[in-house]
Scaffold this motif. Structure first.
Motif, PDB file in Angstrom:
ATOM      1  N   LYS A   1       5.661  -6.369   8.883  1.00 47.56           N
ATOM      2  CA  LYS A   1       4.769  -7.160   8.037  1.00 47.56           C
ATOM      3  C   LYS A   1       5.511  -8.200   7.173  1.00 47.56           C
TER       4      LYS A   1
ATOM      5  N   TYR B   1       9.929   6.280   4.215  1.00 45.64           N
ATOM      6  CA  TYR B   1       8.936   5.225   4.439  1.00 45.64           C
ATOM      7  C   TYR B   1       8.696   4.433   3.154  1.00 45.64           C
ATOM      8  N   ASN B   2       8.679   3.133   3.298  1.00 43.76           N
ATOM      9  CA  ASN B   2       8.378   2.240   2.161  1.00 43.76           C
ATOM     10  C   ASN B   2       7.269   1.276   2.586  1.00 43.76           C
ATOM     11  N   PRO B   3       6.030   1.756   2.665  1.00 54.82           N
ATOM     12  CA  PRO B   3       4.978   0.933   3.281  1.00 54.82           C
ATOM     13  C   PRO B   3       4.506  -0.282   2.481  1.00 54.82           C
ATOM     14  N   ILE B   4       4.948  -0.403   1.214  1.00 53.07           N
ATOM     15  CA  ILE B   4       4.589  -1.645   0.500  1.00 53.07           C
ATOM     16  C   ILE B   4       5.843  -2.487   0.210  1.00 53.07           C
ATOM     17  N   TRP B   5       6.902  -2.224   0.950  1.00 56.15           N
ATOM     18  CA  TRP B   5       8.164  -2.950   0.811  1.00 56.15           C
ATOM     19  C   TRP B   5       7.948  -4.449   1.047  1.00 56.15           C
ATOM     20  N   GLN B   6       8.335  -5.257   0.100  1.00 55.08           N
ATOM     21  CA  GLN B   6       8.264  -6.723   0.189  1.00 55.08           C
ATOM     22  C   GLN B   6       6.825  -7.263   0.212  1.00 55.08           C
TER      23      GLN B   6
ATOM     24  N   ASN C   1      -1.005  10.925   8.530  1.00 57.40           N
ATOM     25  CA  ASN C   1      -0.002  11.923   8.126  1.00 57.40           C
ATOM     26  C   ASN C   1      -0.600  12.999   7.222  1.00 57.40           C
TER      27      ASN C   1
ATOM     28  N   LEU D   1       4.548  -1.491   8.645  1.00 52.53           N
ATOM     29  CA  LEU D   1       4.306  -2.175   7.363  1.00 52.53           C
ATOM     30  C   LEU D   1       5.619  -2.580   6.695  1.00 52.53           C
ATOM     31  N   GLU D   2       6.637  -1.772   6.915  1.00 46.81           N
ATOM     32  CA  GLU D   2       7.918  -1.974   6.226  1.00 46.81           C
ATOM     33  C   GLU D   2       8.833  -2.981   6.947  1.00 46.81           C
TER      34      GLU D   2
ATOM     35  N   LEU E   1       3.417   3.155   9.523  1.00 48.87           N
ATOM     36  CA  LEU E   1       4.065   2.991   8.209  1.00 48.87           C
ATOM     37  C   LEU E   1       5.335   2.150   8.339  1.00 48.87           C
TER      38      LEU E   1
ATOM     39  N   LEU F   1      -2.062   5.022   1.882  1.00 46.29           N
ATOM     40  CA  LEU F   1      -1.655   4.431   3.161  1.00 46.29           C
ATOM     41  C   LEU F   1      -1.111   5.491   4.121  1.00 46.29           C
ATOM     42  N   ALA F   2      -0.315   6.405   3.575  1.00 47.75           N
ATOM     43  CA  ALA F   2       0.288   7.442   4.418  1.00 47.75           C
ATOM     44  C   ALA F   2      -0.777   8.370   4.998  1.00 47.75           C
TER      45      ALA F   2
ATOM     46  N   ALA G   1      -2.710   6.646   7.687  1.00 49.21           N
ATOM     47  CA  ALA G   1      -1.931   6.472   8.920  1.00 49.21           C
ATOM     48  C   ALA G   1      -1.889   7.773   9.723  1.00 49.21           C
TER      49      ALA G   1
END
Lengths: 230, 188
Positions: free
Chosen positions: B25, A122-127, A27, B21-22, B18, A21-22, A25
């Motif tokens: 979302k 960054y926590n892109p899969i948070w929740q 990066n 998403l945090e 990013l 994902l990073a 995006a």
């Protein structure tokens, strides 16, 4: 957005997916940061698959910064901080990316360290919704192997299994019966990635041993792995 | 005016997908599970014709090191505009700090990261079916409570504040307190 990021990397599905994902995006992934924990029960860091994590780094073509920790509660946070300081110094990272999903314990501790070091966290899969997440992983062709099991109803034959559509349906069935998390968020299992859209070569396991602590708790160990062309 | 569609204003840097998403979302998914639609807009793209369309507006949280939105507070003038007084506004974390800021509160710089157990000071419809047993906080700055606002719940500092239809939660309800978001989007 182009930032120099380090990925807090365990080799499992979550850290591999956030790497993907990073990168997507926009990066630059400057390094993978792995805490090699001597404590298999660490609250913070995965230890299964650690011995072959450099194969993943090689396949990804991203430098691996490996830092040792005894895995003692709270003290391991100081080890993480030292690893992040090294990543800042050696790879000029401006932020890190983690695979935290539900654990406030894990996420808040990492956030505090990052704030102290002036690193963006960054926590892109948070929740993330676990059903959607597991489907995304399969859709994007992540080959997820189960490398550790830690609770009932998981048993030894699950070790080494690839989570494909059939296994995912079995996990969903176990969720209905036993209220497990199909993403392993309750600590039910640990995964290790053998292939992903970012891997230049895939990992093939030639042989492995299992080490069981009890009927429902064990890990894969002494894994003989090779990289093969995709 | 749309009641079945909620506007989320993203307070993070526009290019930062990013953080989207945090911080966006998870809110979006809670709203969608309630059968409502969501439009997401970055605060820099806000226009009054967009605001006019929505009855319920959420201001999102941001990453800990993200403060650029504080240089664009004029984008949030619509909140104090008399003609928008019937709209329901919910500011989450950074969004709550925007509310405190535009209503003239002073900065206090209190950092809270992690789970907390707040005290409920005032019963309110935002807390219906929500015990507030545990909240997840993630902020490195904070503000005093503006004098117009009531404090509904607090830790060592206010965590839920309210003024007419305007609510602020300094914590992130999308982590452990989904019911707060569900209550808010169903306000009539």
């Amino acid at each position: 957005m182009n930032e120099n990021l380090g990925i807090l990397f365990s080799g499992g599905k979550d850290s591999n997916y956030v790497t993907y994902l990073a990168k997507n995006a926009g990066n630059t992934i400057s390094c993978l940061i792995t805490l090699s924990s001597k404590n298999p029960n660490s609250y913070m860091f995965q230890s299964v698959g650690n011995e072959i994590i450099d194969m993943q780094a090689k396949s990804l073509g991203i430098p691996l910064l490996r830092h040792n920790t005894e895995g003692e509660k709270e003290k391991e946070l100081e080890d993480l901080k030292q690893a992040l300081i090294l990543a800042k110094q050696n790879y000029n990272i401006t932020g890190i990316c983690t695979g935290a999903i539900k654990s406030c314990y894990q996420a808040s501790r990492i956030q505090k360290i990052c704030l102290e070091l002036n690193l963006v966290c960054y926590n892109p899969i948070w929740q993330i919704d676990e059903d959607k997440y597991m489907n995304e992983l399969l859709r994007d062709k992540f080959e997820i192997s189960i490398f550790g099991i830690f609770s009932y109803p998981f048993e030894k034959p699950m070790l080494g299994k690839i989570i494909d559509k059939v296994q995912l349906d079995k996990l969903k069935q176990l969720r209905t019966e036993f209220k497990i998390s199909i993403a392993g968020e309750g600590g039910e299992y640990e995964s290790f990635i053998l292939d992903s859209p970012m891997f230049k070569q895939k990992l093939v396991i030639k042989s492995f041993e299992t080490k069981m602590d009890s009927e429902n708790s064990g890990i894969i160990t002494n894994c003989d792995v090779e990289l093969v062309e995709k | 005016m749309k009641c079945d569609e909620i506007l989320i204003i993203n307070l993070n840097d526009k290019a930062n997908t990013l953080h989207k998403l945090e911080y966006i979302k998870p809110i979006m998914e809670i709203i969608q599970k309630e059968g409502k639609k969501v439009e997401i807009i970055n605060y820099k793209d806000l226009k009054s014709k967009i605001i006019r369309k929505y009855s319920h507006i959420i201001l999102s949280g941001t990453g800990l090191l993200e403060f650029e939105y504080l240089n664009h507070l004029n984008k949030f003038d619509f909140i104090k505009d008399e003609k928008n007084k019937d709209k329901y506004i919910l500011g989450i974390c950074a969004g709550c700090q925007v509310l405190q800021n535009i209503f003239g509160a002073e900065e206090t710089n209190t950092t809270e990261i992690g789970l907390h157990n707040p005290d409920i000071l005032l019963q309110d419809k935002i807390l219906e079916r929500e015990s507030l047993k545990e909240i997840y906080t993630l902020h490195s700055s904070s503000f005093e409570t503006p004098k117009q606002f009531q404090i509904i719940a607090k830790t060592k500092i206010p965590q839920i504040i309210k003024y007419n239809n305007i609510y602020g939660t300094l914590f992130h309800p999308e982590v452990r307190n989904h019911q707060i978001i569900k209550n808010f989007i169903n306000f009539e």
